[in-house]
Design an enzyme around this catalytic site. Structure first.
Site, PDB file in Angstrom:
ATOM      1  N   ARG A  61     -13.995 -47.940  -7.035  1.00 13.63           N
ATOM      2  CA  ARG A  61     -15.174 -48.237  -6.216  1.00 13.63           C
ATOM      3  C   ARG A  61     -14.808 -48.968  -4.930  1.00 13.63           C
ATOM      4  O   ARG A  61     -15.538 -48.896  -3.943  1.00 13.63           O
ATOM      5  CB  ARG A  61     -16.211 -49.004  -7.035  1.00 13.63           C
ATOM      6  CG  ARG A  61     -16.861 -48.133  -8.127  1.00 13.63           C
ATOM      7  CD  ARG A  61     -17.851 -48.895  -8.983  1.00 13.63           C
ATOM      8  NE  ARG A  61     -17.252 -49.991  -9.702  1.00 13.63           N
ATOM      9  CZ  ARG A  61     -16.742 -49.917 -10.931  1.00 13.63           C
ATOM     10  NH1 ARG A  61     -16.765 -48.774 -11.580  1.00 13.63           N
ATOM     11  NH2 ARG A  61     -16.228 -50.969 -11.520  1.00 13.63           N
ATOM     12  N   GLU A  98      -8.247 -58.771 -20.584  1.00 12.60           N
ATOM     13  CA  GLU A  98      -8.793 -59.313 -21.823  1.00 12.60           C
ATOM     14  C   GLU A  98      -8.341 -58.555 -23.064  1.00 12.60           C
ATOM     15  O   GLU A  98      -8.288 -59.104 -24.151  1.00 12.60           O
ATOM     16  CB  GLU A  98     -10.306 -59.459 -21.778  1.00 12.60           C
ATOM     17  CG  GLU A  98     -11.196 -58.406 -21.222  1.00 12.60           C
ATOM     18  CD  GLU A  98     -11.210 -58.096 -19.752  1.00 12.60           C
ATOM     19  OE1 GLU A  98     -12.209 -57.522 -19.321  1.00 12.60           O
ATOM     20  OE2 GLU A  98     -10.244 -58.334 -19.013  1.00 12.60           O
TER      21      GLU A  98
END
Length: 176
Positions: A61, A98
């Site tokens: 993006r 994560e």
């Protein structure tokens, strides 16, 4: 800045990609010509006097506004991608996420020490990907580096900005 037109057109999708996440969908800003113009005008005003020679767009993006702004500033565009997507020899940076590790890369001839670089992505949450991108760009020893996000999550306890300390000037168009 928090332009109301942009805020009104930013879609939030609860529980995506996992339960508990409120995903900020910038595609609703990209599909709206007025929002595109507002974002481009605001970005241009922020960076028109900074001497930017290269804009690094972060996959994927980040490519949208990085490309438009590069044209308006008369700068080049550098794509920061996942491994295997760029055709020539690359420089890589691996970082912890994560759920494990990830790697990003750019072409080894994309930036040099005379460049003034703007790193651009759509969203600042934890900052992990952009920190890796900054580390990657720093390997080229550019004259100066700036960083921009369309959106910074400030009310969700992620504090992504703090991992950069004061090493680079960071701007955002929207804080949510």
């Amino acid at each position: 800045m928090n332009n109301q037109v942009l805020l009104d057109n930013l879609r939030s999708i609860p529980d995506f990609p996992v339960k508990g996440i409120n995903f900020r969908d910038v595609t609703t800003l990209f599909k709206n010509a007025e929002c595109l113009r507002i974002m481009l005008d605001e970005l241009y005003e922020l960076y028109k006097d900074k001497g930017i020679t290269k804009i690094v767009g972060i996959e994927s993006r980040g490519f949208v506004m990085a490309s438009a702004l590069a044209v308006k500033l008369g700068a080049g565009i550098v794509l920061c991608r996942k491994p295997g997507k760029l055709p020539a020899k690359t420089v890589q940076e691996t970082y912890t996420k994560e759920y494990g590790t990830d790697t990003i890369e750019i072409h080894e001839d994309a930036i040099d020490e005379n460049d003034v670089v703007l790193l651009h992505d759509d969203l600042l949450a934890t900052g992990g990907t952009m920190k890796a991108a900054l580390n990657l760009v720093n390997k080229f020893h550019p004259k100066k580096t700036y960083m921009n996000f369309l959106i910074e999550l400030v009310n969700e306890g992620l504090d992504g900005r703090k991992i950069f300390n004061d090493e680079v000037e960071i701007t955002t168009l929207l804080e949510v």
